[in-house]
Design a protein around this motif. Structure first.
Motif: not given
Ligand SMILES: Nc1ncnc2c1ncn2[C@@H]1O[C@H](COP(=O)(O)OP(=O)(O)OP(=O)(O)O)[C@@H](O)[C@H]1O
Ligand SMILES: Nc1ncnc2c1ncn2[C@@H]1O[C@H](COP(=O)(O)OP(=O)(O)OP(=O)(O)O)[C@@H](O)[C@H]1O
Ligand SMILES: [Mg+2]
Ligand SMILES: [Mg+2]
Lengths: 520, 311, 386, 321
Positions: A15-16, A33-37, A72-75, A200-202
């Motif tokens: 998450e940015l 701002s951007i969110q990537v699952k 990253i990963g919520g943290r 993995k996230t891409i």
């Protein structure tokens, strides 16, 4: 390597929040701002210079953001440098690869991730791991090959292997397919899907909407440093994305009437090229191009297309004969050849605009005369007429919609698409009998692609001959009136676009002959 | 008593342990003995020659002493502009009414140390290390070879020059290597006329336990017991005398030759080399000296025809 | 970054701050060896530019540096690093001297033309071999030009102590003085009312140097050849594509470079020494590198940098003359610090100044222009086009 | 020429090539990491001065050597600051360092010793002595091998052996260690190193410091082993010759040994055969003195192809402009 199976409701991988970045006076990213699952493929599109690469480079710690936070990963995870990004499980394949050319694959892979102070154990360990990774993801490369000897597709694999070797969970790819053949791109996508399925996230940056539609789960659109939209891929269409990107409707197909070929302009017979290392690059090429047609040369890069363009452009030595408008032309590859070619009516948009087509430090107006700088229109006697060049440049910029239309900007300060327009304007407006054009839209955004394609078709319709070299099969199919496929320095076959398809061309490009036409 | 002499140290620098240093010492001695002061400056580059000469003259320095052959043609132009100033130039002749030209008979001094070298040599080979292959240095070498051959007609005299760039005068490393090369060719006495490079020559000779000969100033003290002698060139005396004569109002222009006859050149004998110079050697050299002064021995001056009969 | 700094700050403010920093550190060195730095500074400045006398020498030295600096700069434009200035200038001196010694030249105006040809020809010839080897054999021009400096010095010693020496004139390794008729008018002859003394070494070749600046400017930015030289220097692959012959450009650029450097002899050999001595260059070939680098290879920059170095040479000379116990090598230290601060540590000052300017202007600034094309880093070009 | 003469020439070549070798390897580290250094000369000179000064002051050559290295490291730091931290022009910085060393050595030397920039003559423990290798005297008698061991290999200052050892060491570091891999990478493509999570600045500084260390050894060798004290400008262009040798060696350690030995050999030959008579014509000394340089050019043009420097060499690493 950690392998987390994707769970039902995927948590956020990245998450940015409110990322801003300025390069001096240029605001490259504004409050993004951007969110990537986790476990998804997320596409990012946008015009040249929209700020995509910058944003990703910030995520990878290559640039430092002026403001904003990274989770990253919520943290919350501050990423001051690339080491921090690597530690956070991020890997990135840059648009311009960050490989050490004279190193072997193995050395490139372990660079920065060695175990211990001595190389030997690291190399041994990496070799084993690399074999495993290669098997797992179909990423075969010879670990002992020197990177500069590899083609771009393989170099990209090395970049991906680098990331995987560092156990990346999040993989960023910046315009990965810009340099790949369709087959290579398909292969890449298979790999990416495989990676996604492993959890993995891409993040994928691309200019090709087809790819976005084909592979991504969600897509974000950037414009002028801002994030304008994020949508689920399934709920959008290429047309909608194009409009979001450019701010207007874009024609995604090339409109053209059937060709009306006339007399033969260029006649190539038995062309052979042996390079400095003694390798035979062209093994007897025969070609004819007629006025008013586009001959497309398809092929995986590195199969002799570049050499063919260089010979025709006059700066590579060759054997054989070439007739231009019936007259034989010199093949010594000396500087005078390249000058003569231009006088004989051959114009050339080279494959690599930044290396050959433009002098990056020169201003736009200086570049519009490059190659033609000895012609009367740009000066008299020993002197150059800078006013003439400037005037010429202003005209070209207006006609080719170069933005910004400032002749005093250095070439390097224009975006790729606009750089390409400058080269194109220079070569097309010379009014050549034959235009050689290599990779005309590599790395160029769709707005500019549309424009460039229109120009090529217009020139053809003026009755000029065009030799188009491209690794983009779509482009070849859309623009060519005839298609020749090159493999290993030979022409494997010629097809009419109406009578062939990507499958057949793909086979020819891989060296599997249908029926041999030109080669002996 | 209104003399206010000036000294322009040449490019080699005040402490070259050689030519310039010697001049400086002469000036210092004069200053101490007379409790007087003098103006002094060092050239930093070629183009400053004329500038500095004029500055000295315009400042009222009189006489103005310049050192070294390189000043000659400049002085030839400058001197007429300052008719009230007397100039003195060392090592060169400038034909102007207000210039005193002091030249040294280095060939004579070199002849004597050449004789000593030949007598001290057990191998029948002696050698010479010069700074640059220019005529003035060949003058040293030629006198040296003549002296050596006078003692032993079969003697082998190795002549080497250091280099062709200005660093040829400041390269003790190369000087030492040249010396070692000469030793390997049998030399056991080496004479250095190479400015700062000579330091390396004397050092290498001492390291390899052969004898060396210093130049310009008395360099015997540098390696006591290992420097056979020094071919002293009394630049200090020349400067001292010039200053003194000026102070007493008896400075004469024209050519003044500093030779064996007036102890302008010679060989150094002191406690550092007393054990090296045998009575026999000393006697032979003194005899030759007398003969040269008397004109019975003619030492060829390389500069007279740019050639040397001895090599 | 074009927009970060206004032009005046870029070409005046930053160099000025750099220069001050260099002088402050030099002052520390002077203080460290127990001398008064303020006195030293005042001697340095007044000595260099405080009188017609000082100017006479400052401009004289600057003339040498303009020639060598321009020569190095022209080669730089073709991305060739010509370290061979020492040798080329020495050979230029030889060419100049041969012309003046052996051609009957009735008047200086004729003589300066003939001598310039001789100097330029010899300088160019000495650059030609390294250039040819670079162009044809790929021999690294940095090595070959260094080697040619050594070879030149050997040649000079040989010629001056064996061939051109005046027999019986005392053995000084130098040629005879040139005849009176080829004496170049100096500042005293031309501008006596400005207070130059008769001996001032500043002579008409200063005008030749200015002409050379104009020539280089026209060559590089107004001719087709200059365009090709710059194109080749910026990108060899592009030059190939554009039909520019690398062999031709390397040869021509180096020949011009060598010729310009050779022309230095007109000032030092013909104008000042009026005879050829063993080392007529005195390091000006190396100073030329610093001058070209600091002047960013632009004739105006070269001119200003040469002026600065000329002033340091002259002021430094006065310093050793006027200040007792001041070693002449202090000039080298000051020069080094000036080169270091203005040339190499430029960003140390530039970055904070830029930040200051940027933040001062940030608020009233309009949003980005429509198309995201960025006027990114072409700070170098602004000197290119005056 | 006889065998003993040959041995002497090789012996001399070994001594003359040692400072070149140190400096060449110094340049190799720096340039392989992408930082060009034409300031080798200045660093050698500074080290020569301070090592001699310190040795004269303390009477201990080892202290002298460390002081020399320190002086060289200080100049290396300046070069690093200018070319790495502040991304200045590496050539300008190198030129400045050469000038600085030329000036400061004399200015400071004059202030300390009042000998015109010269240091006092070094004696005894203030100088590096000659090391006799074991059994040298016993083996000397053996034909052929004996003189090679006893006269050529034995009897040099310890620094000669250190220099020779530096060659395999350099090779080993560059090709076999993590540091070497990263160092080579940063000279070819600093962005690759940066994105691999390694500090470009740190690596380049390390390389520049190693360069300083080796130049320090070169200077100490000149002033305290080959000679017995400092004389101004005594580096006499050796830094530039080392640079030429580096290009000659194509930036490789073993080649560097070959190239510097060749330069040393040419100089030794030039020293030995200064007056040569060929067919009754005496070749001028000056020609013989220029011969090493002429031969270098000939060899370069004839036998050594294009030398390709490290790709990122000379360019500061700039991410954002
Ligand atoms: N290193 C840099 N220094 C200065 N400005 C930069 C730098 N990198 C990018 N920019 C600027 O930031 C803006 C965004 O560039 P960025 O590379 O992020 O665009 P992009 O969206 O990746 O474009 P493309 O599609 O061409 O790859 C551009 O306008 C560019 O001028
Ligand atoms: N260091 C820089 N300084 C200024 N502008 C830069 C810099 N680096 C990149 N840019 C600009 O940023 C934009 C995008 O940068 P990027 O590196 O992505 O270029 P590119 O991908 O090669 O070109 P394109 O994708 O536009 O064809 C380009 O317009 C480029 O000119
Ligand atoms: Mg991008
Ligand atoms: Mg791009």
């Amino acid at each position: 390597m950690t392998q987390r199976p994707s769970q039902g409701e995927a948590p956020l991988a990245i998450e940015l929040r409110g990322i801003s970045k300025a390069f001096g006076p240029v605001q490259a990213n504004k409050d993004i701002s951007i969110q990537v699952k986790r476990g998804t493929i997320h596409g990012i599109i946008g015009e040249n210079g929209a700020g995509k690469s910058t944003l990703m480079s910030i995520l990878y710690g290559f640039y430092k953001a002026d403001a904003g936070e990274i989770y990253i990963g919520g943290r919350p995870t501050p990423i001051p440098d690339s080491q921090a990004a690597i530690d956070a499980g991020i890997g990135m394949v840059f648009q311009h690869f960050k490989l050490v050319q004279p190193f072997t694959v193995l050395e490139n892979v372990i660079l920065g991730a060695e175990d211990g102070k001595l190389l030997k154990p690291s190399l041994a360990k990496a070799r084993k791991l690399l074999t495993d990774l290669a098997r797992e993801y179909e990423l075969d490369v010879d670990p002992d090959a020197v990177v500069e000897d590899l083609n771009v597709g393989l170099q990209q694999r090395v970049e991906i292997l680098k990331a995987l070797y560092r156990e990346a969970d999040i993989l960023i790819l910046d315009e990965p397919t810009g340099v790949l053949t369709p087959a290579e791109a398909d292969h890449l996508f298979r790999i990416l899907k495989g990676l996604r399925d492993q959890g993995k996230t891409i993040i994928l940056i691309t200019h090709k909407l087809r790819e976005i539609m084909e592979i991504t789960d969600t897509v974000s659109v950037m414009r002028r440093g801002e994030m304008t939209a994020t949508v689920k891929t399934a709920e959008t269409s290429p047309e909608q994305l194009a409009e979001l990107m450019v701010g207007r409707k874009v024609l995604l197909r090339v409109d053209k009437t059937p060709a009306q070929p006339k007399e033969t302009v260029l006649e190539v017979r038995g062309l052979r090229v042996i390079d400095d290392q003694g390798v035979e690059r062209l093994r007897g090429i025969d070609l004819d191009i007629r006025a008013g047609e586009v001959l497309g040369i398809a092929g995986v890069s590195g199969n002799g297309q570049s050499e063919l363009l260089e010979v025709l452009g006059g700066y590579r030595k060759a054997e054989g004969t070439i007739r231009m408008n019936g007259q034989e032309i010199a093949l010594t590859g000396s500087a005078s050849d390249a000058r003569m070619r231009r006088m004989q009516g051959i114009a050339h948009v080279p494959e690599d605009r930044q290396r050959e087509g433009l002098i990056m430090e020169f201003r736009a107006w200086e570049n519009v005369g490059f190659g033609y700088h000895r012609e009367e229109r740009f000066g008299s006697g020993l002197f150059m007429d800078n006013t003439a060049l400037r005037t010429d440049c202003e005209g070209k910029m207006a006609r080719f919609d170069v933005r910004p239309p400032d002749p005093n900007l250095a070439a390097k300060s224009f975006s790729g698409g606009n750089q390409q327009k400058i080269v194109l304007a220079r070569e097309i407006e010379r009014d050549p009998d034959l235009l050689l054009i290599g990779q005309p839209t590599r790395g160029v955004d769709i707005g500019a692609i549309e424009f460039i394609h229109k120009q090529v078709v217009a020139l053809r319709d003026k009755g000029k001959a065009i030799l188009l070299v491209s690794v983009e099969l779509d482009e070849i199919m859309a623009l060519s009136d005839r298609i020749a496929v090159m493999f290993d320095g030979r022409i494997m076959g010629e097809r009419l676009p109406s009578e062939t398809d990507a499958n057949e061309l793909g086979l020819l490009m891989a060296g599997m002959t249908g029926k041999p036409v030109a080669a002996e | 008593q209104d003399a206010n002499p000036g000294l322009i140290i040449d490019l080699g620098g005040k402490f070259d342990k050689s030519f310039n240093e010697s001049a400086f010492n002469g000036a210092q001695r004069w200053a101490e003995e007379n409790g007087a002061d003098y103006a002094e400056t060092e050239l930093a580059n070629e183009a400053q020659r004329e500038q500095t000469m004029r500055r000295m003259a315009e400042r009222g320095a009189n006489p103005v002493v310049v050192l070294g052959f390189a000043n000659a043609s400049t002085l030839d132009v400058v001197a007429p502009d300052y008719p009230d100033t007397t100039f003195a130039i060392i090592d060169m002749v400038v034909d102007q009414p207000n210039v005193k030209s002091i030249v040294f008979s280095e060939h004579e001094g070199s002849y004597l140390v050449g004789m000593m070298a030949a007598m001290a040599s057990e191998t029948g080979t002696v050698s010479f290390v010069g700074g640059m292959d220019v005529p003035l240095i060949s003058k040293f070498a030629c006198g040296y070879a003549q002296g050596a051959k006078a003692v032993n007609p079969d003697i082998n005299v190795i002549v080497n020059m250091t280099g062709t760039t200005p660093s040829a005068w400041n390269d003790p490393v190369k000087g030492a290597e040249l010396t070692r090369s000469q030793i390997s060719q049998g030399s056991d006495v080496v004479f250095a006329a190479a400015g700062g490079t000579g330091i390396g020559v004397l050092q290498a000779a001492a390291d390899e336990d052969i004898l060396s000969i210093g130049v310009d100033s008395n360099q015997n003290y540098l390696h006591p017991g290992e420097v056979l002698t020094s071919m002293v060139k009394r630049v200090d005396n020349a400067v001292y005398d010039t200053f003194t004569q000026a102070m007493n109002g008896e400075l004469e222009t024209g050519i003044s030759v500093m030779s064996l006859a007036n102890d302008g050149v010679g060989f150094a004998l002191d406690e550092n080399n007393a054990d090296l110079v045998s009575a026999e050697m000393q006697a032979a050299v003194e005899e030759a000296k007398a003969k040269i002064i008397a004109g019975e021995i003619q030492v060829h001056d390389y500069l007279s025809d740019n050639s040397c009969p001895a090599f | 970054m074009t927009d970060a700094l206004p032009k005046w700050a870029d070409i005046l403010l930053i160099p000025l701050i750099n220069l001050i920093l260099a002088l402050v550190v030099s002052g520390l060195v002077v203080a460290l060896i127990g001398k008064d730095p303020f006195e030293a500074l005042s001697i340095l400045v007044t000595g260099a530019v405080g009188s017609a006398y000082g100017w006479g020498y400052t401009l004289f030295y600057a003339t040498n540096f303009i020639f060598t600096g321009l020569g190095v700069a022209v080669a730089f434009h073709a991305r060739l690093f010509n370290i061979g200035g020492e040798g080329q200038a020495a050979l230029g001196g030889l060419g100049c001297a041969l012309v003046l010694l052996y051609l009957p030249l009735p008047h200086w105006s004729l003589a300066i033309i003939a001598a310039s040809l001789g100097a330029a020809l010899f300088g160019a010839a000495w650059a030609a071999i390294p250039a040819y080897l670079q162009a044809k054999r790929g021999s690294h021009i940095v090595i070959t030009t260094i080697m040619f400096n050594f070879i030149a010095s050997a040649l000079m010693v040989y010629l001056l102590s064996r061939v051109l020496i005046v027999p019986g004139a005392g053995g000084s390794p130098e040629t005879a003085r040139f005849v009176e008729s080829v004496h170049l008018p100096n500042a005293y002859d031309v501008l006596p009312w400005m207070g130059f003394s008769r001996s001032t070494p500043l002579n008409v070749s200063f005008l030749l140097a200015i002409a050379a600046c104009v020539f280089v400017w026209v060559l590089i930015w107004r001719t087709r050849l200059g365009y090709e030289i710059r194109a080749f220097g910026q990108s060899e692959p592009a030059a190939l594509y554009g039909g520019i012959s690398s062999v031709r450009i390397i040869m021509i650029a180096m020949l011009i470079s060598g010729a310009l450097i050779g022309l230095m002899a007109i000032n030092s050999v013909m104008g000042e020494a009026e005879r050829l001595v063993i080392d007529p260059v005195q390091g000006a070939g190396f100073v030329g590198i610093a001058v070209a680098l600091m002047g960013r290879s632009h004739p105006v920059g070269v001119f200003l940098a040469a002026l600065l170095f000329g002033a340091l040479y002259q002021g430094g000379g006065e310093l050793t003359f006027e200040m007792n116990g001041m070693t002449r090598e202090i000039i080298l230290v000051i020069q080094a610090l000036v080169i270091l601060f203005t040339g190499a540590l430029d960003n140390m000052v530039r970055a904070p100044v830029e930040r200051a300017f940027l933040s001062a202007r940030k608020r009233p600034r309009a949003p980005l222009p429509t198309n995201p094309v960025e006027p990114g880093g072409h700070s170098d070009e602004k000197k290119v086009e005056p | 020429m006889d065998y003993a003469g040959l041995i002497q020439i090789l012996d001399s070549a070994l001594r003359l090539s040692t400072p070149l070798l140190f400096a060449c390897l110094a340049g190799l580290f720096s340039e392989r990491a992408g930082v060009f250094d034409i300031g080798l000369e200045g660093k050698i000179l500074a080290s020569a001065f301070l090592s001699a000064a310190m040795a004269a002051y303390t009477g201990n050559v080892w202290l002298g050597m460390f002081a020399g290295i320190l002086a060289s490291l200080m100049l290396a730091t300046i070069h690093g600051m200018a070319s790495i931290t502040f991304r200045g022009n590496q050539l300008i910085s190198g030129v400045a360092i050469n000038f600085l060393a030329s000036g400061l050595t004399v200015v400071i030397g004059e202030a300390w010793f009042g000998l015109g920039g010269r240091t006092p003559q070094l004696e005894g423990a203030a100088r590096f002595g000659e090391l006799t290798l074991p059994f040298a005297d016993a083996i000397r008698g053996i034909p052929f091998i004996g003189p090679i061991y006893a006269d050529l290999l034995s009897g040099h200052s310890i620094l000669v052996y250190v220099a020779l050892l530096c060659v395999p060491l350099t090779w080993w570091i560059l090709s076999r260690t993590r540091f070497g891999l990263r160092l080579r990478a940063v000279g070819e493509n600093p962005a690759a190193v940066d994105t691999a999570g390694v500090s470009v600045v740190g690596l380049r500084f390390a390389a520049v410091m190693i360069c300083g260390l080796l130049c320090g050894l070169a200077g100490a060798y000149l002033a305290t082993a080959l000679s017995a004290g400092f004389v101004k400008e005594m580096s006499a262009g050796r830094g530039f010759i080392a640079l030429a040798a580096l290009i000659f060696a194509k930036w490789r350690p073993w080649h560097a040994l070959g190239a510097t030995f060749l330069f040393g050999l040419l100089e030794a030959l030039g020293n030995r055969f200064q007056s040569l008579e060929l067919l009754g014509i005496t070749i001028p000394t000056q020609f013989m003195q220029a011969l090493p340089y002429i031969l270098t050019v000939v060899i370069l043009a004839g036998f050594v192809g294009r030398a390709i420097p490290p790709r990122a060499g000379g360019e500061p690493y700039v991410k954002e402009r």
